[in-house]
Design a protein around this motif. Structure first.
Motif: not given
Length: 318
Positions: A101-124
């Motif tokens: 959730y913290i990384l997602e805030k950075a992502e919404k500001s334009g930072v490229i996150i590897v891997n997408k925070p929501s996908s890390l949560r959604n896919f076991n």
């Protein structure tokens, strides 16, 4: 432009640089003159609705005794970085989830996150493969002992493992009339309090469990086949499996391309899929490994391919 790369990982002093994928990526980043900001989960925080980290600017070396040096400690706004690699090993527990959730805030500001925070949560990683039933072996995910007993009666020989493990930890092979069946299931499920995954045993594991790396939806054509030791069921390198380099077969490549297309659509830039025989077993997206092993066998830099992809994404944002 000097690229600022952040990496969230386990304590850097504990890694094995001979085989660590994160170390390989960071070395390539350093070669490209990136600034590298090292962080652990405990360093991430939110203040006044902005995401921060208590980071350390580091420099790396291949010295086996001292492979990193901290040059500066600095509190940073995460959105000041261009890229953040989320490379914290499982378990994906609630602390891990909170960090996304913290990384997602950075992502919404334009930072490229590897891997997408929501996908890390959604896919076991253990459940993820069930999205592709055409490629998976008979699979059961449950907490109930009776259901597993019925499953083993039908499949005669199965593999059971926890949903949150890695490196071959707590993987059991059970035959139909195994006298240890009850105690194994009680242990794995914590007496039906925890989910586990059961899969039909695939005898092709004796020829190796293939790890195929996928970057931005495109499979790398070279892979590592992890072959179990004698009297061992697990091919995981962490469990003593032997790494054998291979070209990805046509059949396995077709699986990897279909899975890769789904990964790319969901912001999963770096993944490692595991295939035994013709069956897809797992899709690893938290901190997939084996890049260094492949690079050691072939004249290829997967780390370079990854950073090329990320640099193109940065240019599109400018």
């Amino acid at each position: 432009m000097k690229i600022k790369l952040g990496v969230v990982m386990d304590p850097i002093q504990s890694i094995n640089i001979k085989k660590d994928t994160t170390f390989s990526i960071l070395l390539e980043a350093q070669y490209r003159n990136y600034s590298i900001y090292y962080m652990e989960l405990k360093d991430l925080y939110i203040y006044l609705n902005k995401a921060y980290a208590d980071a350390k600017i580091i420099e790396l070396t291949k010295n086996k005794k001292k492979w990193y040096k901290i040059y500066k400690k600095e509190t940073i706004l995460l959105y000041d970085l261009h890229i953040i690699l989320m490379r914290k090993d499982p378990p994906v527990n609630m602390e891990f989830i909170y960090s996304t959730y913290i990384l997602e805030k950075a992502e919404k500001s334009g930072v490229i996150i590897v891997n997408k925070p929501s996908s890390l949560r959604n896919f076991n990683e253990k459940i993820f493969s069930t999205k592709f039933p055409q490629f998976t072996p008979n699979t059961l995910i449950t907490r109930k002992k009776k259901k597993i007993k019925k499953f083993i009666k039908k499949n005669k020989e199965i593999i059971v493992k926890p949903l949150n493990g890695m490196g071959g930890n707590s993987i059991f092979r059970i035959k139909r009339r195994d006298k240890n069946f009850s105690v194994i299931i009680e242990t794995i499920t914590k007496n039906e309090l925890k989910y586990c995954v059961a899969q039909k045993y695939i005898k092709e594991i004796l020829k190796g469990d293939k790890r195929i790396i996928i970057i931005n939806g495109i499979p790398i054509k070279w892979c590592i086949s992890r072959i179990p030791k004698l009297y061992e069921n697990r091919g995981n390198l962490a469990a003593g499996g032997k790494a054998k380099p291979e070209i990805v077969s046509t059949q396995n490549m077709s699986i990897a391309k279909i899975v890769g297309n789904f990964l790319a659509k969901n912001g999963i830039i770096l993944a490692g899929i595991d295939i035994i025989g013709k069956y897809l077993i797992e899709i690893n997206i938290t901190s997939p490994t084996c890049i260094r092993e492949i690079e050691n066998f072939y004249k290829i830099s997967i780390s370079s391919i990854l950073l090329n992809v990320l640099e193109k994404k940065i240019l599109k944002k400018i």
